[in-house]
Design an enzyme around this catalytic site. Structure first.
Site, PDB file in Angstrom:
ATOM      1  N   GLN A  40       0.243  -5.858   4.340  1.00  0.00           N
ATOM      2  CA  GLN A  40      -0.315  -6.945   3.513  1.00  0.00           C
ATOM      3  C   GLN A  40      -0.334  -6.924   1.700  1.00  0.00           C
ATOM      4  O   GLN A  40       0.307  -7.679   1.043  1.00  0.00           O
ATOM      5  CB  GLN A  40      -1.518  -7.416   3.757  1.00  0.00           C
ATOM      6  N   GLU A  41      -0.417  -5.674   1.723  1.00  0.00           N
ATOM      7  CA  GLU A  41      -0.462  -5.083   0.146  1.00  0.00           C
ATOM      8  C   GLU A  41       0.777  -5.057  -0.551  1.00  0.00           C
ATOM      9  O   GLU A  41       1.207  -5.484  -1.433  1.00  0.00           O
ATOM     10  CB  GLU A  41      -1.254  -3.855   0.101  1.00  0.00           C
ATOM     11  N   SER A  42       1.870  -4.294   0.233  1.00  0.00           N
ATOM     12  CA  SER A  42       2.894  -4.030  -0.280  1.00  0.00           C
ATOM     13  C   SER A  42       4.188  -3.936   0.586  1.00  0.00           C
ATOM     14  O   SER A  42       5.270  -3.640  -0.137  1.00  0.00           O
ATOM     15  CB  SER A  42       2.887  -2.274  -0.682  1.00  0.00           C
TER      16      SER A  42
END
Length: 223
Positions: free
Chosen positions: A75-77
């Site tokens: 989700q972050e990267s």
């Protein structure tokens, strides 16, 4: 048997238990996005193997489910070690510079980024109030990871003031968007925040976590 089943389901509806069960297991699927899920599955097959051992080892070190940690990383990267946001966070776990420094990791190194993210998530989980149920603690932790612990405290305060249960994710999730409304955020020290984005953030992580659990289940005991 049919009459007993109907009686049981009617009782579940009357008491509200049915809606609680649905919310616990399926609420995050209301925003199902076929395209993003297909993209995730491709990344799971091609990119995750590069970092799976790191997610597993650091999750084990800090008492986390490695698939949840990996879901946060995606989700972050999208598991891209070179990812950089407009606000300056970077790396697989998209750590801020001060956070990475405090954790003693190089956020540009994928292995250290995962280690730092795992440690930080574990620390945020330990700070949660003890009244939050075990099965909902990961979602409260994600609010702290995405918005910061002060905003989690703020939205829990608003939840309690408005008659909700601050230890119940369903109630807190419903109030997260209030952090954009001056009538609400001006009443808590934490101030304004993009709570509506955090709602989508948590739902996405839950969806990715489910897919990882379905495709990569734990081995049977003894194996």
């Amino acid at each position: 048997l049919r009459r007993a089943a109907i009686h049981f389901m009617n009782h579940m509806r009357r008491t509200g238990e049915l809606s609680r069960v649905i919310d616990r297991h399926l609420a995050h699927l209301r925003s199902f996005d076929y395209v993003s899920v297909r993209r995730f599955i491709r990344a799971m097959r091609k990119r995750l193997p590069l970092y799976r051992a790191d997610f597993e080892s650091w999750a084990r070190e800090y008492g986390l489910d490695w698939r949840w940690l990996a879901a946060v990383g995606y989700q972050e990267s999208h598991w891209d070690p070179k990812a950089v946001s407009p606000t300056g966070v970077r790396g697989i776990m998209m750590l801020t510079k001060p956070t990475a420094k405090g954790l003693g990791v190089d956020r540009n190194n994928p292995q250290e980024s995962i280690r730092g993210g795992a440690r930080y998530l574990a620390e945020l989980t330990k700070r949660l109030p003890p009244g939050i149920p075990k099965h909902e603690r990961p979602w409260f932790t994600l609010v702290s990871y995405h918005l910061g612990p002060r905003h989690l405290t703020g939205v829990r305060t608003l939840t309690a003031r408005s008659g909700g249960d601050p230890d119940r994710w369903r109630d807190v999730e419903a109030r997260l968007p209030w952090l954009r409304r001056s009538a609400w955020y001006s009443t808590v020290p934490s101030g304004r925040a993009r709570g509506h984005e955090t709602v989508h953030y948590v739902r996405n992580v839950r969806r990715y976590h489910d897919i990882l659990r379905w495709h990569l289940p734990d081995p049977p005991p003894g194996k």
